[in-house]
Design a protein around this motif. Sequence first.
Motif, PDB file in Angstrom:
ATOM      1  N   GLU A   9      23.274  79.464  -3.588  1.00  0.00           N
ATOM      2  CA  GLU A   9      24.564  80.060  -3.248  1.00  0.00           C
ATOM      3  C   GLU A   9      25.537  80.241  -4.403  1.00  0.00           C
ATOM      4  N   LYS A  50      30.924  80.686   6.721  1.00  0.00           N
ATOM      5  CA  LYS A  50      31.266  80.436   5.322  1.00  0.00           C
ATOM      6  C   LYS A  50      32.159  79.211   5.197  1.00  0.00           C
ATOM      7  N   GLN A 106      28.521  83.020  -4.345  1.00  0.00           N
ATOM      8  CA  GLN A 106      29.762  82.509  -3.768  1.00  0.00           C
ATOM      9  C   GLN A 106      30.741  82.197  -4.903  1.00  0.00           C
ATOM     10  N   TYR A 126      22.067  80.733   2.891  1.00  0.00           N
ATOM     11  CA  TYR A 126      23.267  81.002   3.677  1.00  0.00           C
ATOM     12  C   TYR A 126      23.145  82.284   4.493  1.00  0.00           C
TER      13      TYR A 126
END
Length: 220
Positions: free
Chosen positions: A132, A70, A136, A43
């Motif tokens: 991620e 995002k 996240q 990302y």
Amino acid sequence: MPQHQEPLEPWLEALLHTEDRKFTDKQLKIIEAAVEVFSQKGYAAASTSEIAQMAGVAEGTIFRHYKTKKDLLLSIVTPMMGKLLAPFILNNFNDVLEKDYPTFEAFLRAVLINRLAFARKHLKIIKILLQEIPFQPALKEQFIEHIGAKIFERFQKIVKHFQDKGELLEVPTLAAIRFAISSAVGLFIFHLLLAPELPWDEEQEIEQTIQFILHGLASR
């Protein structure tokens, strides 16, 4: 569903059938390109300009559909976690988890074969999740809610069953699960993500991983 010239990958085909909203052809191209770039670069290193170029659309088109990079990531992974990956993992995995196994070794073998096949089929999405989830919070919460807690609960029962039979050490079940899962995930990460070009004997690697786990957990 919009007309799409190229055959859709299995994960995207399934996502379209689980989502209530309609996708335009441009959105499909953006999603496919985003998954490709996110899985290759992660990302943080991915750029919306590169995603737009791969999708064959203007970068502004991405921001008409998704406010930020995002938002684009979460729009792909969040519904897949709740509507696609969770059912795929649990429904397909339940066939393995709910069976009675004569030994813990037999259970491990069934799990490794089953999950390796799943990871290979959905490799791009698996790569994004592995990259991620630690960074996240929203994805981490989704994973725990839809997948992690349910699998851990079943694993705990299986480990406790074989501990009661005297086949495994009397250690905390979560510690035993953590050790087994880290070994299995390590096998997947190395051969599917880090060094996919290296030749390997899949059956032999699975057996070696099983023996490694057993030698750390066996009571004798």
